[in-house]
Design an enzyme around this catalytic site. Structure first.
Site, PDB file in Angstrom:
ATOM      1  N   TRP A 190       5.433 -40.643-111.554  1.00 48.55           N
ATOM      2  CA  TRP A 190       5.968 -41.992-111.269  1.00 48.55           C
ATOM      3  C   TRP A 190       5.855 -42.897-112.496  1.00 48.55           C
ATOM      4  CZ3 TRP A 190       2.658 -46.414-109.052  1.00 48.55           C
ATOM      5  CH2 TRP A 190       1.333 -46.301-109.451  1.00 48.55           C
ATOM      6  N   ASP A 191       5.097 -42.446-113.491  1.00 47.81           N
ATOM      7  CA  ASP A 191       4.905 -43.210-114.725  1.00 47.81           C
ATOM      8  C   ASP A 191       6.247 -43.668-115.315  1.00 47.81           C
ATOM      9  OD1 ASP A 191       2.714 -41.550-114.103  1.00 47.81           O
ATOM     10  OD2 ASP A 191       1.965 -41.579-116.143  1.00 47.81           O
TER      11      ASP A 191
ATOM     12  N   GLU B 112      -6.166 -42.797-106.640  1.00 47.26           N
ATOM     13  CA  GLU B 112      -6.274 -41.400-106.202  1.00 47.26           C
ATOM     14  C   GLU B 112      -7.677 -41.015-105.730  1.00 47.26           C
ATOM     15  OE1 GLU B 112      -4.800 -39.716-109.860  1.00 47.26           O
ATOM     16  OE2 GLU B 112      -2.811 -39.433-108.994  1.00 47.26           O
TER      17      GLU B 112
ATOM     18  N   LYS C  34      -9.790 -46.173-108.495  1.00 42.07           N
ATOM     19  CA  LYS C  34      -9.482 -45.622-109.804  1.00 42.07           C
ATOM     20  C   LYS C  34      -8.611 -46.574-110.632  1.00 42.07           C
ATOM     21  CE  LYS C  34      -7.309 -41.609-111.949  1.00 42.07           C
ATOM     22  NZ  LYS C  34      -6.632 -40.326-111.721  1.00 42.07           N
ATOM     23  N   GLN C  35      -7.573 -47.115-109.996  1.00 48.62           N
ATOM     24  CA  GLN C  35      -6.592 -47.891-110.757  1.00 48.62           C
ATOM     25  C   GLN C  35      -5.937 -48.924-109.855  1.00 48.62           C
ATOM     26  OE1 GLN C  35      -4.507 -43.993-111.132  1.00 48.62           O
ATOM     27  NE2 GLN C  35      -2.654 -45.225-111.211  1.00 48.62           N
TER      28      GLN C  35
HETATM   29  O1  IFM Z   1       0.658 -40.834-112.610  1.00 44.36           O
HETATM   30  C1  IFM Z   1      -0.640 -40.908-113.055  1.00 44.36           C
HETATM   31  C2  IFM Z   1      -1.535 -41.202-111.884  1.00 44.36           C
HETATM   32  O2  IFM Z   1      -1.211 -42.432-111.292  1.00 44.36           O
HETATM   33  C3  IFM Z   1      -2.980 -41.233-112.315  1.00 44.36           C
HETATM   34  N1  IFM Z   1      -3.333 -39.973-112.938  1.00 44.36           N
HETATM   35  C4  IFM Z   1      -2.510 -39.662-114.081  1.00 44.36           C
HETATM   36  C5  IFM Z   1      -1.039 -39.621-113.728  1.00 44.36           C
HETATM   37  C6  IFM Z   1      -0.193 -39.327-114.958  1.00 44.36           C
HETATM   38  O3  IFM Z   1      -0.283 -40.373-115.875  1.00 44.36           O
END
Ligand code: IFM
Length: 729
Positions: A326-327, A468, A582-583
């Protein structure tokens, strides 16, 4: 002002992995890791190819690294000059990222003879199959020199070897290697032409997997001995004539001369910078980190294709399986949309052309519609494994559910397509399969909807959101909001509200009951449960039950680790039973849909979630920066922006997930940094079809200037003293 160069002095072999990323060259077709001419696979050399993959046994499927066309070294008075084995007495490594030229200068003392090697290389943007290098040797006393130059097919692989067969040959000044891959017998051909400015006794030899030419001569003091290489890489996926094409390109370019190919590359890069460069006055570090990030985005833009996307680690190697996440849509797309919309279209065409893979994936789980690959490879094949992390304690693979449960990926595809259409006004992409893609993604979410007997709301259960670390949760707010976005877009298309060609409408009408779908999607969009801010605290719960988890700090969670590479998420991870994430997750949602909330709610959620965010992904910081800017807090945004912008120039990012190496470049962070500058601080948006600029610069910036490609015109935006001057060309 900046000098558009990153460089370092002194040789340190422990930096070979990180320098491979930092000094990367690339042209979308291939990425050339920043390594030295004499390096072999233990120096992490890679010419990483876009969009061609191979699998060996049960190991992860990953992109190919081509045989190393740039392999060259010198032997002086019997001593091989290899920085890894014999330390140079001085060494500098410089990437001129304006010109996309990598240079090294290394000086050795060989038994009293001072030998200087200056070399430069480039990956041609105008001629994407082409690489060039120039290797220049000088001595200060007469010495016996042997230059060895050729193609090294003993490539660095993480899950290889991928070549079952390697056939090398030499003829005069030409070298050629043709390989055959393991999984589907694809071929990679590397052909190169060598030209020298000196007379030498020439020979050739083969070492295992190396096809080499030698040039032996007695070097005179002060004379520059120059060896140029023009090399071409083609695969059987590019053309059936891959061998002939490679040989012809290398030969033609060699005949025209190294300088000409070098200059063509510089000129094309300059034309890209004329549009995309960002000028920041008052903060050279920010200007450098931002443009260096854009350099990396330019290196991986698939300009040679009309349907191709970008891997999460760009073209820096095989980590993350060379797969598209999705990046691309959520982090990188804006840069291309605002500077080079044709590339944005190419990126989205890839998703449209891999629709069948997404439909197969959905069907494999018993769902309708299109469930896009979490880690997309050729044809939309999901490269994501069921066991994406290794348990550091047992060494056993851990079951992770990224592939099965990150359903927000399909909405990212829809978001990218609709964003392209709305920004450019170009509906051709909808006619070319985009409309069907959006409908299929909506059908996928529709088949996942649940409704409790006493509720009129639909819910989405058993998912993973952007965070995640918490797997298999119900009603992740980001996911639900993105699914609603998908339903809205699909309802619009099904109801005939988008400007589609009559033939496409007719085709869709035969394929679907459009009126029925339009009604269903509109109902789903209206009734899908979207978590709301708590009336007292203003905080939106990330998923059902999140607020009941242990509330502790990121440091506290970190202190519970028993191993520095231990995975924080999954069933037993240290973060899984806490509120540590995580994010950016809710913050990503609020950033995308900020207009649906008041500033107080935005700020309360920023303040609640930031201390609970590990920022364990390079995708995280830019979302915090964007939301802070939206709340008018540029100085809060600034450190998060710098974190994103510095991800590659500074290095030091996370290199391990459990025992799995995940190092490489960070194009999503680069794209995030771009969004921070242009949309965040630069205040760019389109309102009612007009370019609108509402800037809020960090306090140390005295000027920000950038260009926007909109409606076929180039808008030059120059912000000083809080005012934006806009001119159009
Ligand atoms: O797409 C990301 C994910 O959100 C977090 N882990 C790494 C992936 C690739 O950058």
């Amino acid at each position: 002002m900046i000098d558009w160069k990153v460089s370092e002095s002194g040789f340190d072999s422990s930096k070979n992995t990180s320098n491979g990323n930092k000094y990367l060259l690339g042209n979308g077709y291939m990425g050339v890791r920043g390594t030295l001419d004499e390096f072999e696979k233990d120096g992490y050399v890679a010419i990483n190819l876009a969009g061609i993959y191979d699998q060996v046994g049960d190991a992860w499927r990953e992109p190919l690294n081509a045989p190393n066309a740039l392999y060259t070294y010198a032997v002086v008075d019997g001593v091989k000059l290899d920085a890894n084995a014999f330390a140079p007495k001085s060494h500098t490594f410089t990437l001129d990222y304006r010109k996309a030229l990598l240079t090294r200068e290394s000086v050795w003392d060989v038994n009293g003879v001072t030998v200087t090697v200056k070399a430069e290389r480039f990956a041609s943007m105008p001629s994407p199959h082409l690489l060039g290098s120039r290797f220049v040797l000088t001595v200060d006393r007469e010495a016996k020199v042997k230059l060895v130059a050729g193609i090294d097919s003993d490539v660095w692989d993480i899950n290889g070897p991928h070549y079952d067969k390697v056939v090398g040959s030499t003829l005069d000044n030409s070298i050629k290697v043709v390989t055959t891959t393991h999984e589907s017998a694809d071929h990679v051909c590397v052909a190169e032409e060598i030209r020298t400015n000196f007379k030498a006794e020439a020979g050739s030899f083969e070492e295992p997997l190396k096809t080499l030419k030698t040039y032996e001569f007695t070097a005179e003091p002060g004379v520059e001995y120059v060896l140029d290489k023009l090399a071409a890489v083609y695969t059987s996926k590019d053309t059936d004539e891959f061998e002939a094409e490679a040989q012809k390109l290398a030969y033609d370019k060699a005949q025209a001369g190294y300088e000409a190919a070098r200059q063509e590359n510089i000129d094309m890069w300059e034309s890209k910078w004329k549009v995309s460069e960002i000028i920041i006055e008052g903060d050279d570090k920010a200007m450098e980190a931002t443009n260096y990030s854009l350099y990396h985005l330019h290196c991986i833009a698939p300009r040679h294709a009309d349907s191709m996307s970008i891997a999460a680690r760009g073209l820096s190697g095989q980590t993350y399986k060379g797969a598209v996440f999705w990046d691309t849509e959520m982090f990188m797309l804006d840069f291309f949309l605002f500077t080079e919309p044709a590339v944005a279209k190419t990126l989205m065409k890839y998703r449209i052309d891999t629709l069948q893979g997404a439909k197969n994936k959905a069907a494999g789980y018993g769902f309708d519609g299109a469930f896009y690959a979490w880690e997309s490879q050729e044809g939309g094949f999901d490269g994501c494994s069921d066991y994406n992390v290794t348990d550091v304690f047992t060494g056993r693979p851990m079951r992770t559910f990224f592939k099965d449960k990150q359903i927000h990926i399909s909405a990212a595809v829809v978001y990218g397509i609709m964003k392209y259409v709305r920004y450019t006004g170009d509906t051709s992409i909808l006619n070319e399969g985009g409309a069907e893609t959006v409908i299929e993604c909506a059908k996928f979410y529709y088949s996942l909807l649940l409704k409790k007997v006493n509720s009129d709301k639909y819910e989405l259960h058993d998912v993973i959101g952007p965070d995640e670390y918490h797997e298999r949760v119900n009603n992740n707010g980001y996911t639900n909001r993105m699914a609603k976005y998908t339903f809205d877009a699909a309802a619009e298309i099904a109801a005939g509200k988008c400007d589609l060609d009559a033939a496409v409408v007719e085709k869709l009408g035969k394929q679907y009951d459009l009126a029925d779908l339009a009604a269903k999607f509109a109902d789903a969009a209206e009734h899908l449960y979207i978590p709301q801010p708590d009336p007292k605290t203003g905080v939106i719960e990330q998923f059902d039950g999140y607020l009941k988890l242990e509330d502790c700090s990121v440091d506290e969670v970190r202190s519970r680790l028993l191993h520095d590479k231990e995975y924080w998420g999954g069933a037993y991870g240290v973060a899984a039973h806490t509120q540590v994430i995580k994010q950016a997750d809710v913050v990503t949602w609020l950033t995308l849909f900020a207009d649906e909330f008041d500033d107080d709610t935005l700020l309360k959620n920023w303040s609640f979630y930031e201390p609970r965010t590990e920022h364990g992904s390079s995708l995280s910081a830019c979302m915090y920066a964007l939301l802070a800017c939206r709340c008018g807090l540029s100085d809060w945004a600034y450190p998060f922006f710098m974190k994103s912008a510095s991800a590659d120039i500074k290095g030091g990012g996370k290199e391990w997930a459990g025992l799995v190496y995940i190092g490489g470049t960070h194009p999503a962070a680069a794209g995030g940094a771009y969004m921070n500058v242009v949309k965040g601080f630069g205040g760019f948006s389109i309102k009612n079809g007009e370019v609108c600029v509402e800037p809020a610069l960090p306090s140390n910036w005295t000027r920000l200037a950038y260009n926007i490609n909109y409606g076929g015109k180039l808008y030059h935006i120059d912000i000083k003293d809080g005012k934006a001057d806009i001119t159009v060309s």
